[in-house]
Design an enzyme around this catalytic site. Structure first.
Site, PDB file in Angstrom:
ATOM      1  CG  ASP A   1      -8.544 127.613  49.915  1.00 24.71           C
ATOM      2  OD1 ASP A   1      -9.501 127.404  49.714  1.00 24.71           O
ATOM      3  OD2 ASP A   1      -8.238 128.413  50.837  1.00 24.71           O
TER       4      ASP A   1
ATOM      5  CG  ASP B   1      -3.822 135.734  47.873  1.00 25.72           C
ATOM      6  OD1 ASP B   1      -4.695 135.795  47.329  1.00 25.72           O
ATOM      7  OD2 ASP B   1      -3.314 136.423  48.353  1.00 25.72           O
ATOM      8  CB  VAL B   2      -7.493 133.660  43.595  1.00 25.74           C
ATOM      9  CG1 VAL B   2      -7.483 132.135  43.501  1.00 25.74           C
ATOM     10  CG2 VAL B   2      -8.595 134.164  44.464  1.00 25.74           C
TER      11      VAL B   2
ATOM     12  CG  ASN C   1     -15.630 127.822  44.287  1.00 25.65           C
ATOM     13  OD1 ASN C   1     -16.742 128.081  44.426  1.00 25.65           O
ATOM     14  ND2 ASN C   1     -14.845 127.472  45.291  1.00 25.65           N
TER      15      ASN C   1
ATOM     16  CE1 TYR D   1     -19.534 137.528  48.181  1.00 21.51           C
ATOM     17  CE2 TYR D   1     -21.887 138.054  47.691  1.00 21.51           C
ATOM     18  CZ  TYR D   1     -20.909 137.139  47.873  1.00 21.51           C
ATOM     19  OH  TYR D   1     -20.853 135.692  47.519  1.00 21.51           O
TER      20      TYR D   1
ATOM     21  CE  LYS E   1     -18.946 136.407  44.640  1.00 18.90           C
ATOM     22  NZ  LYS E   1     -18.200 135.310  44.331  1.00 18.90           N
TER      23      LYS E   1
END
Ligand SMILES: NC(=O)c1ccc[n+]([C@@H]2O[C@H](COP(=O)([O-])OP(=O)(O)OC[C@H]3O[C@@H](n4cnc5c(N)ncnc54)[C@H](O)[C@@H]3O)[C@@H](O)[C@H]2O)c1
Length: 283
Positions: free
Chosen positions: A42, A66-67, A93, A159, A163
């Site tokens: 995370d 940091d993804v 996730n 967003y 997604k």
């Protein structure tokens, strides 16, 4: 059609991004309860240590990651394989949300949301799948999308775009693995409706370089916060249903049964050539 199921998790390795809060924290608890070893990642290091402290002393490694940064996710994969030699469950996730009408979302909003929600998943796939292809034991990748990846709602254009991308990316990954006759890697895409977590306060982890300057965002944030807070399933419910979905070899995991009507509605609008109806807010 369901994929082959993967249900014996004892002593296996799970990697979870966004593990400091919400779904990620609850997925970590579910995995620990099944006797798994964990690699938790995370951007929020202190909250990640809190998650680790809730797991009853299971074998785990925490990494600040940091993804949206490919090098961080490469390091996550290197750490997981160096520590444990295999990864059996990968939960891509981590996610963030910013609101406002499509025309008012700023370049920083787009960069932040697509960087974390879309590229975070891309980085996970690119860093882990080549290694999973080399390992003999079964692996399963679970990408957290959203009901917002199957429907479209006002005030959430960036967003929803991120997604929808995660849903199609997951479908393409499934096809790519099947096309190459890879039998030991399964894929699921998790599509929950609103659930009370920290998502309405996602700005807490927003980098200063991508700070919000959208004057319209506040009004939408209040609406989203109320919707998130009124969600009827808990993050723990979502984590339990996700593990059940993996065990059953399900590709699409839709924890909110009532929300399926909004998916049907969108498909009907597409096939019947209508403009999209606004799906009611379903929790
Ligand atoms: N809560 C909902 O209503 C809901 C519904 C559908 C989908 N989702 C999705 O579920 C996932 C988890 O969100 P949540 O609801 O548990 O929210 P949350 O805010 O409680 O947890 C998200 C976690 O992601 C972390 N994170 C944020 N940016 C990051 C980054 N760049 N790199 C690594 N970690 C980062 C945060 O620190 C936090 O720990 C997200 O992908 C979200 O979009 C949430």
């Amino acid at each position: 059609m369901n994929q082959s199921s993967h249900s014996d998790f004892f002593d296996k390795i799970a990697v979870i991004t966004g593990a400091s809060s919400g779904f990620g924290r609850e997925l970590a608890k579910q995995a620990a309860a099944r006797g798994m070893k964990l690699v938790l990642a995370d951007v929020d290091g202190p909250a990640l240590a809190e998650t680790a402290g809730m797991l009853g002393g299971v074998d785990s490694v925490c990494l600040r990651c940091d993804v949206s940064n490919p090098d961080d996710v490469k390091e996550l994969a290197e750490t997981a394989y160096a520590e444990y030699g295999a990864v059996h469950l990968l939960f891509n996730n981590a996610g963030v949300m910013a609101t406002g009408p499509v025309w008012a979302s700023t370049p920083e909003d787009w960069q932040w949301i697509l960087g974390v929600n879309l590229m975070g998943v891309v980085h996970g796939i690119q860093s882990f799948v080549p290694r999973m292809l080399e390992q003999s034991e079964p692996a399963h990748i679970i990408n957290t999308a959203s009901l917002a990846g199957l429907t479209s709602v006002n005030g959430s254009g960036a967003y929803c775009a991120s997604k929808h991308s995660v849903v199609t990316l997951s479908e393409c990954l499934h096809h790519d693995l099947a096309q190459q006759a890879v039998k030991h890697i399964g894929v699921s895409v998790l599509c929950p409706a609103f659930v009370p977590t920290g998502i309405a306060d996602a700005g807490r982890n927003r980098p200063d370089s991508l700070a919000s300057t959208n004057p319209d965002a506040a009004a939408y944030e209040d609406k989203v916060r109320k919707a998130v807070e009124s969600g009827r399933l808990s993050a723990a419910d979502i984590a339990r249903i996700t593990f059940e979905g993996i065990e059953a070899g399900q590709f699409y995991i839709l924890p909110h049964k009532a929300a399926r009507v909004s998916v049907t509605m969108r498909m009907e609008d597409i096939l019947e050539g209508r403009a999209p109806r606004d799906p009611s807010v379903i929790r």
